[in-house]
Design a protein around this motif. Structure first.
Motif, PDB file in Angstrom:
ATOM      1  N   LEU A 202       7.835   3.285   7.591  1.00 19.15           N
ATOM      2  CA  LEU A 202       8.085   3.273   6.140  1.00 19.15           C
ATOM      3  C   LEU A 202       8.210   4.712   5.624  1.00 19.15           C
ATOM      4  CD1 LEU A 202       5.586   0.467   5.031  1.00 19.15           C
ATOM      5  CD2 LEU A 202       8.092   0.313   5.115  1.00 19.15           C
ATOM      6  N   ILE A 203       7.361   5.588   6.130  1.00 17.09           N
ATOM      7  CA  ILE A 203       7.422   7.008   5.730  1.00 17.09           C
ATOM      8  C   ILE A 203       8.772   7.606   6.146  1.00 17.09           C
ATOM      9  CG2 ILE A 203       6.485   9.317   6.301  1.00 17.09           C
ATOM     10  CD1 ILE A 203       3.680   7.961   6.442  1.00 17.09           C
ATOM     11  N   LEU A 204       9.152   7.344   7.403  1.00 18.87           N
ATOM     12  CA  LEU A 204      10.370   7.975   7.937  1.00 18.87           C
ATOM     13  C   LEU A 204      11.623   7.526   7.186  1.00 18.87           C
ATOM     14  CD1 LEU A 204       9.633   7.749  11.772  1.00 18.87           C
ATOM     15  CD2 LEU A 204       9.414   9.748  10.309  1.00 18.87           C
ATOM     16  N   SER A 205      11.661   6.250   6.794  1.00 20.22           N
ATOM     17  CA  SER A 205      12.897   5.746   6.189  1.00 20.22           C
ATOM     18  C   SER A 205      12.920   5.890   4.670  1.00 20.22           C
ATOM     19  CB  SER A 205      13.111   4.283   6.584  1.00 20.22           C
ATOM     20  OG  SER A 205      11.996   3.526   6.171  1.00 20.22           O
ATOM     21  N   SER A 206      11.844   6.419   4.082  1.00 22.05           N
ATOM     22  CA  SER A 206      11.823   6.539   2.615  1.00 22.05           C
ATOM     23  C   SER A 206      12.669   7.721   2.137  1.00 22.05           C
ATOM     24  CB  SER A 206      10.383   6.729   2.144  1.00 22.05           C
ATOM     25  OG  SER A 206      10.389   7.171   0.815  1.00 22.05           O
ATOM     26  N   ILE A 207      13.548   7.444   1.181  1.00 21.67           N
ATOM     27  CA  ILE A 207      14.374   8.550   0.658  1.00 21.67           C
ATOM     28  C   ILE A 207      13.571   9.435  -0.291  1.00 21.67           C
ATOM     29  CG2 ILE A 207      16.676   7.497   0.864  1.00 21.67           C
ATOM     30  CD1 ILE A 207      16.324   6.734  -2.175  1.00 21.67           C
ATOM     31  N   ASP A 208      12.378   8.997  -0.683  1.00 28.64           N
ATOM     32  CA  ASP A 208      11.559   9.776  -1.615  1.00 28.64           C
ATOM     33  C   ASP A 208      10.640  10.774  -0.915  1.00 28.64           C
ATOM     34  OD1 ASP A 208      12.469   8.612  -4.030  1.00 28.64           O
ATOM     35  OD2 ASP A 208      11.404   6.787  -3.486  1.00 28.64           O
ATOM     36  N   ILE A 209      10.629  10.743   0.391  1.00 30.92           N
ATOM     37  CA  ILE A 209       9.791  11.710   1.122  1.00 30.92           C
ATOM     38  C   ILE A 209      10.707  12.771   1.723  1.00 30.92           C
ATOM     39  CG2 ILE A 209       8.194  12.003   3.075  1.00 30.92           C
ATOM     40  CD1 ILE A 209       7.079   9.218   2.384  1.00 30.92           C
ATOM     41  N   SER A 210      10.433  14.023   1.365  1.00 34.91           N
ATOM     42  CA  SER A 210      11.372  15.094   1.713  1.00 34.91           C
ATOM     43  C   SER A 210      11.126  15.695   3.084  1.00 34.91           C
ATOM     44  CB  SER A 210      11.259  16.241   0.696  1.00 34.91           C
ATOM     45  OG  SER A 210      11.390  15.742  -0.593  1.00 34.91           O
ATOM     46  N   ALA A 211       9.875  15.684   3.538  1.00 35.00           N
ATOM     47  CA  ALA A 211       9.578  16.374   4.793  1.00 35.00           C
ATOM     48  C   ALA A 211       8.471  15.659   5.550  1.00 35.00           C
ATOM     49  CB  ALA A 211       9.150  17.807   4.513  1.00 35.00           C
ATOM     50  N   VAL A 212       8.560  15.720   6.868  1.00 43.31           N
ATOM     51  CA  VAL A 212       7.554  15.090   7.728  1.00 43.31           C
ATOM     52  C   VAL A 212       7.046  16.113   8.736  1.00 43.31           C
ATOM     53  CG1 VAL A 212       7.184  13.373   9.547  1.00 43.31           C
ATOM     54  CG2 VAL A 212       8.454  12.739   7.515  1.00 43.31           C
TER      55      VAL A 212
ATOM     56  N   ASP B  41       0.848  -1.208   0.000  1.00 41.46           N
ATOM     57  CA  ASP B  41       0.000   0.000   0.000  1.00 41.46           C
ATOM     58  C   ASP B  41       0.877   1.249   0.000  1.00 41.46           C
ATOM     59  OD1 ASP B  41      -2.662  -1.170   0.266  1.00 41.46           O
ATOM     60  OD2 ASP B  41      -2.052  -1.767   2.275  1.00 41.46           O
ATOM     61  N   PHE B  42       1.904   1.200   0.840  1.00 41.95           N
ATOM     62  CA  PHE B  42       2.801   2.352   0.948  1.00 41.95           C
ATOM     63  C   PHE B  42       3.472   2.641  -0.389  1.00 41.95           C
ATOM     64  CE2 PHE B  42       7.192   3.828   1.619  1.00 41.95           C
ATOM     65  CZ  PHE B  42       6.915   5.091   2.112  1.00 41.95           C
ATOM     66  N   LYS B  43       3.939   1.565  -1.039  1.00 46.08           N
ATOM     67  CA  LYS B  43       4.649   1.746  -2.326  1.00 46.08           C
ATOM     68  C   LYS B  43       3.708   2.364  -3.370  1.00 46.08           C
ATOM     69  CE  LYS B  43       6.635  -2.356  -2.806  1.00 46.08           C
ATOM     70  NZ  LYS B  43       7.412  -3.517  -3.089  1.00 46.08           N
TER      71      LYS B  43
ATOM     72  N   GLN C  18      14.384  10.188  13.938  1.00 46.93           N
ATOM     73  CA  GLN C  18      14.414   9.335  12.739  1.00 46.93           C
ATOM     74  C   GLN C  18      14.460  10.185  11.468  1.00 46.93           C
ATOM     75  OE1 GLN C  18      15.315   6.443  14.358  1.00 46.93           O
ATOM     76  NE2 GLN C  18      14.314   5.523  12.618  1.00 46.93           N
ATOM     77  N   SER C  19      13.701  11.280  11.458  1.00 49.97           N
ATOM     78  CA  SER C  19      13.682  12.143  10.272  1.00 49.97           C
ATOM     79  C   SER C  19      15.069  12.727  10.036  1.00 49.97           C
ATOM     80  CB  SER C  19      12.669  13.272  10.437  1.00 49.97           C
ATOM     81  OG  SER C  19      11.393  12.739  10.617  1.00 49.97           O
ATOM     82  N   ALA C  20      15.705  13.137  11.125  1.00 54.10           N
ATOM     83  CA  ALA C  20      17.062  13.697  10.994  1.00 54.10           C
ATOM     84  C   ALA C  20      18.007  12.620  10.459  1.00 54.10           C
ATOM     85  CB  ALA C  20      17.543  14.212  12.337  1.00 54.10           C
ATOM     86  N   LYS C  21      17.855  11.406  10.962  1.00 56.85           N
ATOM     87  CA  LYS C  21      18.714  10.291  10.534  1.00 56.85           C
ATOM     88  C   LYS C  21      18.589  10.063   9.022  1.00 56.85           C
ATOM     89  CE  LYS C  21      19.082   5.322  11.249  1.00 56.85           C
ATOM     90  NZ  LYS C  21      18.494   4.203  11.971  1.00 56.85           N
ATOM     91  N   TYR C  22      17.365  10.178   8.499  1.00 55.23           N
ATOM     92  CA  TYR C  22      17.152   9.934   7.069  1.00 55.23           C
ATOM     93  C   TYR C  22      17.167  11.221   6.242  1.00 55.23           C
ATOM     94  CZ  TYR C  22      16.173   5.121   8.309  1.00 55.23           C
ATOM     95  OH  TYR C  22      16.281   3.830   8.771  1.00 55.23           O
TER      96      TYR C  22
END
Ligand code: NAD
Length: 495
Positions: free
Chosen positions: A210-220, A41-43, A235-239
């Protein structure tokens, strides 16, 4: 049983077979199942967000604004339906739910001005024949993770501005009241938003990760409890993501001896018990300064006893149930803890029963007096209809209580002394400060955010802080005409 799905690329769907029960807090009965999104679903959501964002960012701000205007009209036309969806799954009164949708609507209204809000700066002749200007460009795919207590308003703090700025947006609403976000997404499609620009992904920690570790999501953007807010921030800072992460609160309302006492009591009652205390700007601590304490406690007690606790379907209800059986137990355990810690329990909301709604998650208005700064009921967020009165000898002691607390979301002072009020607004280490108003929530064209353990990140939400958060600054320096040729320069130019 009704099944609440995702909203991906303009339709309701889900591949996941995992589900969670959604309850009506007034009756305690299950009313639906919500799907818990899988990796597939996420993908799918992410792919449609990525694809749609390219064209959406090339759509002119004026065209985007016109879609937002239509969306605003549709929300207004459907506000009663939206409010009843919020009330049924959250439990808050219909009038309060409607108010919260209106506060979200105001952000849509603000975002309609996006052509103006994105205007950059321009300087002619920063050097000879050289002009320089700055623009704000969208980030790409943004995501929002939101709490149960405002299923319409808090997501609407985020996605209207993110989308107006040219981003696509994935919303992960609370799994406890997930229906409203789907209706909000449907209305956005009806207003003309291209498929995929706004996707809603139901789920729990699994999909958040999944949202936090995705390289395709720029901001949370996150709003919720402090431990999770901290986790999201880290986690956001980590990714490598841009992040704004809003946490919990323990808001103090200081009552000075010269305050209009009745006005202060009204403020404490409304802000302490409204929405069963499940607001991040709820007043959970009343600081009684000097010799007004006995009268203040007495008056709060009298008014608290008059409150009508009832389901949202009762138009006379002042406050409804809390969100879940577990949360009711947590609040009641805090009340027992307060008694054990030595606070005086003036009004006890435990074991509250309403005829015909015996299985509902109701907690009655609760009032503690003589609460001290070392007690856990003072230090920790209870997030229920529990008001603690702390007695302070003087103004300095009251201000220290506000400033020493780990949370820094909102605070307020009731006084008729302009000098004290000015000192308080200047020196309170808190993000949002009120004077003679109980809940100093900024309007959509200002920005909302706390300090200390109530916000992790640099930006508050909505207003210009929102526009800046959802855009990257680019500065361009350009020289025309091309006929000018002065040879290479090896020194930093000074004009
Ligand atoms: P919560 O932190 O339990 O959940 C918030 C969101 O995070 C939900 O979408 C949930 O699914 C997700 N989540 C929960 N646990 C997670 C985990 N371990 N890892 C990753 N994701 C997780 O908060 P809640 O109970 O839904 O909401 C109440 C809290 O929100 C209160 O603390 C309240 O003060 C706070 N709140 C703050 C503001 C603010 O503006 N500062 C506004 C509203 C609510």
């Amino acid at each position: 049983m009704k099944k609440i799905l995702n909203y991906i690329n303009g339709s309701k769907k889900s591949l996941s077979k995992k589900e969670l029960s959604v309850e009506d807090p007034s009756t305690g009965e299950q009313i639906a199942n919500v799907v818990l999104s899988s990796h597939e679903d996420f993908k799918e959501a992410l792919e449609s967000s990525k694809t749609s964002q390219i064209e959406w960012s090339n759509t002119t701000p004026l065209k985007r604004s016109r879609i937002l205007s239509k969306y605003k009209n549709l929300i207004e036309e459907n506000i009663d339906e939206l409010a009843s969806i919020v009330s049924q799954e959250h439990g808050k009164t219909l009038a309060d739910a409607k108010g919260s949708v209106t506060r979200g609507l105001e952000v849509v209204e603000f975002a309609c001005g996006i052509p103006h809000l994105l205007k950059g700066e321009f300087s002619q002749n920063v050097g000879t024949n050289i002009d320089s200007w700055s623009v704000r460009q969208p980030l790409g795919v943004c995501a929002g993770i939101t709490p149960f207590n405002f299923p319409a308003m808090v997501p609407m703090w985020m996605y209207p501005i993110a989308i107006a700025c040219g981003n696509s947006f994935i919303l992960k609403p609370s799994e406890k009241d997930p229906s409203c976000s789907i209706r909000l997404a449907e209305l956005f499609s009806e207003a003309g938003l291209p498929d995929g620009v706004f996707n809603v992904l139901q789920g729990d920690k699994h999909v958040v990760d999944l949202i936090l570790s995705s390289i395709d999501i720029s901001a949370v953007s996150f709003v919720g409890s402090t431990p999770v807010a901290k986790y999201i921030y880290e986690q956001s800072a980590k990714y490598g993501k841009r992040v704004q992460s809003l946490g919990g609160a323990k808001n103090h309302l200081v009552v000075m001896p010269d305050a209009n006492l009745n006005q202060a009591v009204d403020g404490i009652i409304g802000a302490g018990y409204g929405s069963a205390g499940e607001r991040c700007m709820a007043i959970s601590v009343a600081v009684a300064v000097g010799d007004i304490a006995d009268e203040l406690v007495n008056k709060i007690h009298i008014e608290a006893q008059k409150l009508k606790v009832a389901p949202w379907t009762d138009p006379d209800s002042d406050m409804g149930p809390v969100i879940s059986k577990e949360h009711k137990e947590k609040i009641e355990n805090y009340i027992s803890l307060g008694v054990n810690e030595g606070a005086r329990l003036v009004e006890d909301g435990r074991n509250y029963k309403i005829q015909g709604y015996e299985e509902g998650f109701f907690v009655g208005p609760t009032l503690f007096d003589n609460v001290h700064r070392d007690m856990r009921i003072y230090k920790e967020e209870i997030f229920g209809p529990v008001v603690s009165v702390v007695r302070a000898k003087n103004y300095d002691e009251a201000l220290n209580l506000v400033n020493d607390h780990q949370y820094g979301n909102g605070t307020s002072i009731y006084t008729s002394d302009g000098e004290i009020s000015r000192h308080f607004t200047t020196n309170a280490k808190i993000g949002m400060v009120g004077v003679n108003v109980p809940i100093p929530v900024p309007m959509a064209f200002h920005s909302f955010g706390g300090w200390k353990q109530s916000l992790f990140g640099d930006h508050s939400v909505h207003g210009m802080e929102g526009v800046n958060f959802y855009t990257k600054l680019k500065t361009i320096t350009s020289r025309w005409p091309k006929s000018i040729q002065s040879g290479p320069e090896f020194v930093i130019p000074t004009n």
